[in-house]
Design a protein around this motif. Structure first.
Motif, mmCIF file in Angstrom:
data_model
loop_
_atom_site.group_PDB
_atom_site.id
_atom_site.type_symbol
_atom_site.label_atom_id
_atom_site.label_comp_id
_atom_site.label_asym_id
_atom_site.label_seq_id
_atom_site.Cartn_x
_atom_site.Cartn_y
_atom_site.Cartn_z
ATOM 1 N N LEU A 361 0.822 -1.206 0.000
ATOM 2 C CA LEU A 361 0.000 0.000 0.000
ATOM 3 C C LEU A 361 0.857 1.257 0.000
ATOM 4 N N GLN A 362 1.921 1.267 0.781
ATOM 5 C CA GLN A 362 2.720 2.478 0.902
ATOM 6 C C GLN A 362 3.623 2.713 -0.308
ATOM 7 N N SER A 363 3.603 1.787 -1.262
ATOM 8 C CA SER A 363 4.315 2.029 -2.517
ATOM 9 C C SER A 363 3.439 2.772 -3.526
ATOM 10 N N VAL A 364 2.173 3.034 -3.142
ATOM 11 C CA VAL A 364 1.211 3.667 -4.053
ATOM 12 C C VAL A 364 1.006 5.124 -3.673
ATOM 13 N N GLN A 365 0.967 5.973 -4.666
ATOM 14 C CA GLN A 365 0.603 7.379 -4.495
ATOM 15 C C GLN A 365 -0.551 7.708 -5.443
ATOM 16 N N ILE A 366 -1.282 8.758 -5.087
ATOM 17 C CA ILE A 366 -2.384 9.227 -5.930
ATOM 18 C C ILE A 366 -2.103 10.658 -6.316
ATOM 19 N N ARG A 367 -2.071 10.934 -7.597
ATOM 20 C CA ARG A 367 -1.860 12.282 -8.113
ATOM 21 C C ARG A 367 -3.202 12.861 -8.527
ATOM 22 N N SER A 368 -3.516 14.024 -8.010
ATOM 23 C CA SER A 368 -4.831 14.601 -8.259
ATOM 24 C C SER A 368 -4.707 16.007 -8.820
ATOM 25 N N ARG A 369 -5.590 16.337 -9.768
ATOM 26 C CA ARG A 369 -5.731 17.707 -10.257
ATOM 27 C C ARG A 369 -7.030 18.328 -9.760
ATOM 28 N N VAL A 370 -7.670 17.620 -8.836
ATOM 29 C CA VAL A 370 -8.984 18.045 -8.376
ATOM 30 C C VAL A 370 -8.883 18.591 -6.965
ATOM 31 N N ASP A 371 -9.560 19.684 -6.726
ATOM 32 C CA ASP A 371 -9.732 20.183 -5.375
ATOM 33 C C ASP A 371 -10.670 19.215 -4.661
ATOM 34 N N LEU A 372 -10.114 18.386 -3.768
ATOM 35 C CA LEU A 372 -10.898 17.318 -3.178
ATOM 36 C C LEU A 372 -12.032 17.841 -2.307
ATOM 37 N N GLU A 373 -11.839 18.990 -1.695
ATOM 38 C CA GLU A 373 -12.930 19.550 -0.914
ATOM 39 C C GLU A 373 -14.116 19.876 -1.817
ATOM 40 N N GLY A 374 -13.815 20.462 -2.997
ATOM 41 C CA GLY A 374 -14.882 20.736 -3.956
ATOM 42 C C GLY A 374 -15.523 19.465 -4.464
ATOM 43 N N LEU A 375 -14.702 18.442 -4.689
ATOM 44 C CA LEU A 375 -15.225 17.153 -5.145
ATOM 45 C C LEU A 375 -16.196 16.576 -4.123
ATOM 46 N N LEU A 376 -15.821 16.606 -2.856
ATOM 47 C CA LEU A 376 -16.665 16.038 -1.819
ATOM 48 C C LEU A 376 -17.991 16.789 -1.705
ATOM 49 N N VAL A 377 -17.928 18.120 -1.805
ATOM 50 C CA VAL A 377 -19.151 18.915 -1.696
ATOM 51 C C VAL A 377 -20.098 18.588 -2.839
ATOM 52 N N VAL A 378 -19.542 18.542 -4.075
ATOM 53 C CA VAL A 378 -20.381 18.273 -5.240
ATOM 54 C C VAL A 378 -20.936 16.854 -5.190
ATOM 55 N N ALA A 379 -20.073 15.883 -4.844
ATOM 56 C CA ALA A 379 -20.493 14.489 -4.868
ATOM 57 C C ALA A 379 -21.538 14.195 -3.803
ATOM 58 N N ARG A 380 -21.403 14.803 -2.627
ATOM 59 C CA ARG A 380 -22.379 14.550 -1.570
ATOM 60 C C ARG A 380 -23.750 15.118 -1.919
ATOM 61 N N ALA A 381 -23.747 16.161 -2.736
ATOM 62 C CA ALA A 381 -25.024 16.740 -3.152
ATOM 63 C C ALA A 381 -25.612 16.032 -4.358
ATOM 64 N N SER A 382 -24.849 15.053 -4.914
ATOM 65 C CA SER A 382 -25.282 14.383 -6.135
ATOM 66 C C SER A 382 -26.090 13.138 -5.799
ATOM 67 N N PRO A 383 -27.107 12.810 -6.601
ATOM 68 C CA PRO A 383 -27.868 11.574 -6.376
ATOM 69 C C PRO A 383 -27.056 10.322 -6.628
ATOM 70 N N GLN A 384 -25.833 10.452 -7.186
ATOM 71 C CA GLN A 384 -25.011 9.283 -7.429
ATOM 72 C C GLN A 384 -24.648 8.581 -6.135
#
Length: 401
Positions: A361-384
């Motif tokens: 697990l510790q050999s894995v990294q995640i590279r993101s171009r997304v503001d995760l706070e914005g992602l969480l806000v949008v996703a929680r408001a989504s019916p998905q």
């Protein structure tokens, strides 16, 4: 195999059909999320020993509850960007799924005892349901995993599951059917008959298609992971899987040739020296010990290369995984785990599982171009989000792929 760093992300355009288009305003420059594992062998040993005893005492009926406890422990100690994962699977649902699989194989076994035709029909039914069970397991496992309160989601469809599995399942099914339908009372022949040639042909086809089947399964899985509106893709090709499989096979053949060479050289020398019994023992023990040694060296190589290939080629323009698992530290860890597990008669297994999970697990990294706070806000408001919750109603079937 050289490590694959992700290529620069392509320009992102707004597409109303793209479920992540509502998240484009949250795009930022790349930043890295580290994965850490904080599990402890002593803690997990207590969970493991109790679960093992209860599973044995209940003749296996406790196994779904044991598995749920294990997953909750490992998920809760896996931190992504400093925040732990959570597992919400209901063991009762998992028990229903395992009971379904047990009933299907019991029906196949019983039908085969009464009639060859009945066994064939039951086998076809089990094979026909396997892709649906595989997809159900992925939906259940992902839908019952969350990060920062947001459920993950598996969006692979049922037709895609059948397309990923059936073209390669059919030769294997044909091999089993051929063995079932072949006459059992046929007199022995000096030459291979049509049944034997057919079985050899199907077996060869299964072996040749095995890397393509593994690639197809991994592509189906890794193209359909979702977090909020972000969906992963998979860039690895079947050719890369065949390349790894060919190297694995060549290393196995080289190891086997080395063992055979040692036996050919030592056996006549021992026999000539008046040690025929020792030569006989060597002829049996050396292939077993040598084969185990060769496999214990090559199998970790396969695990390292496959993890790095699969996860480094998983991602999207917004979110990408990178795996840099190193061979020699992992190889030494597996040898150490095997030795201590043998010396403790299996009691070291939970410590080995924790140590292996930490390194992988510790050999894995995640590279993101997304503001995760914005992602969480949008996703929680989504019916998905309801899709993840609905996974609790699926059978908890986990085929381990």
């Amino acid at each position: 195999m050289p490590q694959h760093d992700p290529a620069p992300a392509p320009p992102i355009t707004r597409d109303p059909r793209d479920p992540s288009s509502s998240l484009q305003a949250a795009l930022r420059n790349y930043h890295t999320l580290d994965v850490r594992f904080t599990g402890n062998g002593g803690e997990y040993f207590r969970i493991w020993i109790v679960s093992s005893l209860l599973t044995a005492l209940t003749l296996g009926l406790y196994w779904p509850w044991a598995k749920a406890r294990r997953l909750r422990y490992f998920w809760s100690h896996t931190l992504v960007g400093g925040e732990p994962l959570a597992y919400h699977g209901n063991p009762r649902q998992m028990f229903k799924g395992q009971a379904l699989i047990g009933v299907l194989f019991l029906l196949y076994s019983v039908a085969g005892q009464f009639s060859v035709l009945g066994g064939v029909v039951a086998l076809l039914a089990v094979a026909g349901l396997w892709p649906a069970l595989f997809r159900s397991g992925m939906v259940f496992k992902l839908g019952n995993t969350s990060w920062r309160g947001l459920r993950l989601h598996f969006c692979g469809g049922l037709p895609e599951a059948y397309r990923a599995v059936l073209p390669f399942l059919l030769p294997l099914l044909g091999l089993v059917l051929l063995g079932t339908l072949a006459p059992q009372d046929a007199p022995p022949q000096d030459e291979l008959g049509p049944w034997e040639w057919g079985a050899l042909g199907l077996l060869g086809l299964v072996v040749v298609l095995a890397p393509a089947q593994w690639w197809s399964l991994k592509a189906y899985q890794h193209r359909h992971y979702m977090l909020g509106g972000l969906r992963t893709g998979f860039r690895a090709t079947a050719r890369e899987f065949y390349g790894l499989a060919l190297r694995f096979l060549l290393m196995l053949l080289a190891g086997g040739a080395l063992i055979a060479g040692v036996i050919v050289l030592l056996t006549p020398w021992l026999a000539a020296g008046g040690h025929p019994v020792l030569a006989m023992v060597l002829g049996v023990a050396l292939p077993l010990a040598g084969g185990l040694a060769v496999f214990s060296a090559i199998w970790p190589w396969w695990q390292v290369r496959m993890q790095n290939l699969v996860w480094t080629e998983t991602g999207s323009a917004q979110l990408r995984f990178i795996s840099r698992l190193r061979l020699w530290p992992y190889l030494l860890l597996q040898w150490r785990n095997a030795l201590l597990t043998a010396l403790t008669l299996g009691l070291y297994r939970p410590f080995a599982a924790v140590a292996t999970a930490r390194m992988r697990l510790q050999s894995v990294q995640i590279r993101s171009r997304v503001d995760l706070e914005g992602l969480l806000v949008v996703a929680r408001a989504s019916p998905q989000e309801a899709a993840g919750e609905a996974a609790g109603d699926a059978f908890g079937v986990d085929l381990g792929l």
